[in-house]
Design a protein around this motif. Structure first.
Motif, mmCIF file in Angstrom:
data_model
loop_
_atom_site.group_PDB
_atom_site.id
_atom_site.type_symbol
_atom_site.label_atom_id
_atom_site.label_comp_id
_atom_site.label_asym_id
_atom_site.label_seq_id
_atom_site.Cartn_x
_atom_site.Cartn_y
_atom_site.Cartn_z
ATOM 1 N N GLU A 386 -53.409 -21.704 -17.543
ATOM 2 C CA GLU A 386 -52.525 -22.245 -16.518
ATOM 3 C C GLU A 386 -51.105 -21.729 -16.737
ATOM 4 N N PHE A 387 -50.396 -21.547 -15.651
ATOM 5 C CA PHE A 387 -48.985 -21.216 -15.711
ATOM 6 C C PHE A 387 -48.215 -22.401 -15.173
ATOM 7 N N VAL A 388 -47.414 -23.017 -16.028
ATOM 8 C CA VAL A 388 -46.632 -24.197 -15.683
ATOM 9 C C VAL A 388 -45.179 -23.752 -15.537
ATOM 10 N N PHE A 389 -44.555 -24.074 -14.413
ATOM 11 C CA PHE A 389 -43.241 -23.497 -14.157
ATOM 12 C C PHE A 389 -42.394 -24.391 -13.255
ATOM 13 N N VAL A 390 -41.098 -24.148 -13.286
ATOM 14 C CA VAL A 390 -40.164 -24.848 -12.408
ATOM 15 C C VAL A 390 -40.223 -24.168 -11.045
ATOM 16 N N ALA A 391 -40.858 -24.826 -10.082
ATOM 17 C CA ALA A 391 -41.047 -24.239 -8.749
ATOM 18 C C ALA A 391 -39.837 -24.473 -7.845
ATOM 19 N N ASP A 392 -39.246 -25.648 -7.923
ATOM 20 C CA ASP A 392 -38.018 -25.967 -7.194
ATOM 21 C C ASP A 392 -37.037 -26.522 -8.206
ATOM 22 N N SER A 393 -36.044 -25.727 -8.550
ATOM 23 C CA SER A 393 -35.117 -26.085 -9.624
ATOM 24 C C SER A 393 -33.931 -26.905 -9.152
ATOM 25 N N GLN A 394 -33.721 -26.992 -7.856
ATOM 26 C CA GLN A 394 -32.561 -27.604 -7.207
ATOM 27 C C GLN A 394 -31.310 -26.721 -7.273
ATOM 28 N N TRP A 395 -31.424 -25.502 -7.787
ATOM 29 C CA TRP A 395 -30.272 -24.600 -7.730
ATOM 30 C C TRP A 395 -29.872 -24.317 -6.288
ATOM 31 N N GLY A 396 -30.818 -24.397 -5.382
ATOM 32 C CA GLY A 396 -30.521 -24.184 -3.976
ATOM 33 C C GLY A 396 -29.674 -25.286 -3.365
ATOM 34 N N ASN A 397 -29.459 -26.372 -4.108
ATOM 35 C CA ASN A 397 -28.615 -27.462 -3.635
ATOM 36 C C ASN A 397 -27.136 -27.212 -3.909
ATOM 37 N N LEU A 398 -26.822 -26.045 -4.461
ATOM 38 C CA LEU A 398 -25.435 -25.741 -4.788
ATOM 39 C C LEU A 398 -24.835 -24.792 -3.766
ATOM 40 N N ASP A 399 -23.547 -24.971 -3.494
ATOM 41 C CA ASP A 399 -22.869 -24.044 -2.594
ATOM 42 C C ASP A 399 -22.361 -22.840 -3.385
ATOM 43 N N ASP A 400 -21.633 -21.953 -2.740
ATOM 44 C CA ASP A 400 -21.179 -20.721 -3.378
ATOM 45 C C ASP A 400 -20.223 -20.974 -4.540
ATOM 46 N N ARG A 401 -19.626 -22.141 -4.598
ATOM 47 C CA ARG A 401 -18.696 -22.478 -5.679
ATOM 48 C C ARG A 401 -19.353 -23.307 -6.776
ATOM 49 N N GLY A 402 -20.654 -23.529 -6.645
ATOM 50 C CA GLY A 402 -21.356 -24.289 -7.656
ATOM 51 C C GLY A 402 -21.259 -25.790 -7.494
ATOM 52 N N ASN A 403 -20.820 -26.244 -6.330
ATOM 53 C CA ASN A 403 -20.732 -27.679 -6.079
ATOM 54 C C ASN A 403 -22.000 -28.163 -5.383
ATOM 55 N N ALA A 404 -22.428 -29.368 -5.731
ATOM 56 C CA ALA A 404 -23.638 -29.925 -5.137
ATOM 57 C C ALA A 404 -23.413 -30.227 -3.660
ATOM 58 N N LYS A 405 -24.356 -29.794 -2.833
ATOM 59 C CA LYS A 405 -24.276 -30.073 -1.410
ATOM 60 C C LYS A 405 -24.553 -31.550 -1.136
ATOM 61 N N THR A 406 -25.405 -32.152 -1.951
ATOM 62 C CA THR A 406 -25.717 -33.576 -1.839
ATOM 63 C C THR A 406 -26.091 -34.108 -3.211
ATOM 64 N N ASP A 407 -25.795 -35.371 -3.453
ATOM 65 C CA ASP A 407 -26.176 -36.011 -4.710
ATOM 66 C C ASP A 407 -27.615 -36.515 -4.683
ATOM 67 N N THR A 408 -28.261 -36.392 -3.526
ATOM 68 C CA THR A 408 -29.648 -36.845 -3.411
ATOM 69 C C THR A 408 -30.511 -35.732 -2.818
ATOM 70 N N PRO A 409 -30.669 -34.633 -3.542
ATOM 71 C CA PRO A 409 -31.470 -33.523 -3.017
ATOM 72 C C PRO A 409 -32.957 -33.834 -3.086
ATOM 73 N N GLU A 410 -33.750 -32.963 -2.497
ATOM 74 C CA GLU A 410 -35.192 -33.072 -2.669
ATOM 75 C C GLU A 410 -35.530 -32.971 -4.158
ATOM 76 N N PRO A 411 -36.583 -33.633 -4.612
ATOM 77 C CA PRO A 411 -36.893 -33.625 -6.050
ATOM 78 C C PRO A 411 -37.125 -32.224 -6.603
ATOM 79 N N ALA A 412 -36.771 -32.036 -7.867
ATOM 80 C CA ALA A 412 -37.166 -30.820 -8.572
ATOM 81 C C ALA A 412 -38.677 -30.876 -8.772
ATOM 82 N N ILE A 413 -39.339 -29.744 -8.579
ATOM 83 C CA ILE A 413 -40.808 -29.714 -8.626
ATOM 84 C C ILE A 413 -41.269 -28.784 -9.738
ATOM 85 N N ILE A 414 -42.216 -29.279 -10.519
ATOM 86 C CA ILE A 414 -42.880 -28.466 -11.535
ATOM 87 C C ILE A 414 -44.284 -28.159 -11.019
#
Length: 421
Positions: A386-414
């Motif tokens: 099996e390959f176990v991996f971070v599928a959704d890391s929530q890095w996509g919740n950051l803007d170009d300056r590294g600030n969170a777009k929302t404090d309640t993003p979709e869950p991180a998924i493994i």
């Protein structure tokens, strides 16, 4: 489908700052950049012959470079050589790249069914995964380690600077680093967790007035008790990233200097294995079965094979339709490598079929490609088949300056992918 454990955890954080490192002009990457620059200068001056000559030499170094075939196609069009321009675009697309024709209108003159079919094929979903767990709250998950029996998952949360242990029974904090410090690399060996830590403005408690050295920290997985901590007093500006607890030694990438270091015999002193000048951003690391070769994925220039016996290094070329750029994680399965590739869209999980001695990538197989299932995947490990991996890391919740777009993003998924022997 595997049952998803849904764990609610608070967290907030992110990644370390990237620094530009010096690239040796004699290195593969240095020569490529020089040739590409020469070609672009010649193209701007209208010297298409000189431009194409430079681009051909650059592509011989990095065949999977996305910029070279597009620049070559532009030069061919200026010479009214439409078949050659179309061939350059086909090469670009066959390596999995996308193209926005609204921003590249010069290619409309040669666009046809073959190009359109390949473009559409590059966006289709391939493969599937099972969900292992979902982590609620703002975490930004980067490192991962996994023990399949009993099922125990360790994750590094960049936002709050913690290592979390997750199981079907719930979650617990294994260790919390000092304010402003998080783990960007994580590995497990014989009950000991190894973490590569770095100070980051994206982690709670960050204070630029109180600099903290990047470290390799070993601690007991069971209770978080610190066993050892190693830094490099010679270079206090290191930024350790991905690490690999190998059979005999530990390896870690330094993204600030483009170096790979080795902790020989898991001792107390770090030594430079790959010096600055060859790589732009070393990330994924994998060791072959007999610990004689180390594979390193540079995000910008592809795969490098280090002969751990002879001390030599060589860069591997991709297959004719393969793409080895944008890889962030490597893990060995048998003699093959499982790679996380988030440098292409849609993001992909690859199986790299290797030659017996790891001197050649014979085939690039896409195990998973999906906009829906993959969102900035980061790291993963092979556990059995099996390959176990971070599928959704929530890095996509950051803007170009590294600030969170929302404090309640979709869950991180493994996620988990079943691997064929």
């Amino acid at each position: 489908m595997r049952h998803i454990w849904l764990i609610s955890c608070l967290a907030f954080g992110l990644a370390a700052s990237a620094q530009a490192q010096a690239v040796d002009p004699a290195s593969d990457l240095g020569q490529f950049r020089t040739l590409r620059g020469d070609g672009m200068t010649a193209l701007d001056k209208g010297d298409t012959a000189a431009a194409l000559d430079a681009f051909a030499k650059a592509q011989a170094i990095l065949p999977d470079s996305p910029s070279i075939p597009l620049l070559s196609a532009q030069a061919f069009l200026k010479q009214k050589r439409k078949p050659e321009a179309k061939a350059a675009l086909l090469d670009y697309l066959r390596r999995g790249n996308l193209l926005d024709l609204s921003k590249n209108t010069e290619f409309n003159a040669i666009w046809d069914g073959d190009l359109e079919n390949q473009l559409q094929a590059n966006q289709t979903t391939i493969g599937d995964m099972e969900g292992l767990t979902a982590l609620k709250g703002l975490n930004i998950v980067e490192g991962l380690a996994y023990v399949p029996d009993p099922s125990q998952l360790y994750l590094s949360s960049i936002h709050d600077g913690k290592i979390l242990a997750l199981s079907p029974e719930g979650a617990r904090d294994v260790i919390a680093f000092r304010p402003g410090v998080a783990a960007y690399g994580l590995g497990l060996r014989d009950g000991t967790l190894w973490a590569a830590t770095v100070q980051s403005r994206l982690t709670q408690g960050y204070d630029p007035a109180k600099p903290v050295n990047s470290k390799i920290v070993a601690f007991a997985a069971a209770d978080g008790k610190v066993i050892s901590a190693v830094s490099d007093p010679a270079k206090k500006d290191r930024e350790f990233g991905h690490l690999l607890p190998g059979r005999d030694d530990l390896y870690v990438a330094d993204t600030a200097h483009g170096e790979v270091l080795r902790l020989t015999g898991y001792g107390k002193d770090l030594e430079v294995l790959i010096p600055e000048g060859y790589m732009d951003s070393p990330q994924g690391l994998a060791e072959n079965a007999d610990a004689t070769a180390l594979m390193v994925a540079d995000f910008t220039s592809g795969l490098y094979r280090v002969d751990l016996t002879a001390g030599s290094m060589a860069r591997l070329l991709p297959p004719a339709d393969g793409n080895l750029l944008g890889i962030t994680s490597l893990s060995r399965h048998g003699n093959d490598l499982i790679a996380v590739q988030n440098g292409l869209k849609p993001n992909r999980i690859l199986r790299l079929h290797m030659s017996a001695d790891w001197t050649q990538v014979e085939k690039v197989e896409i195990l998973l490609r999906s906009d829906k299932l993959l969102s900035q995947p980061t790291q993963g490990v092979v556990a059995g088949d099996e390959f176990v991996f971070v599928a959704d890391s929530q890095w996509g919740n950051l803007d170009d300056r590294g600030n969170a777009k929302t404090d309640t993003p979709e869950p991180a998924i493994i996620g988990v992918i079943k691997l064929k022997p």
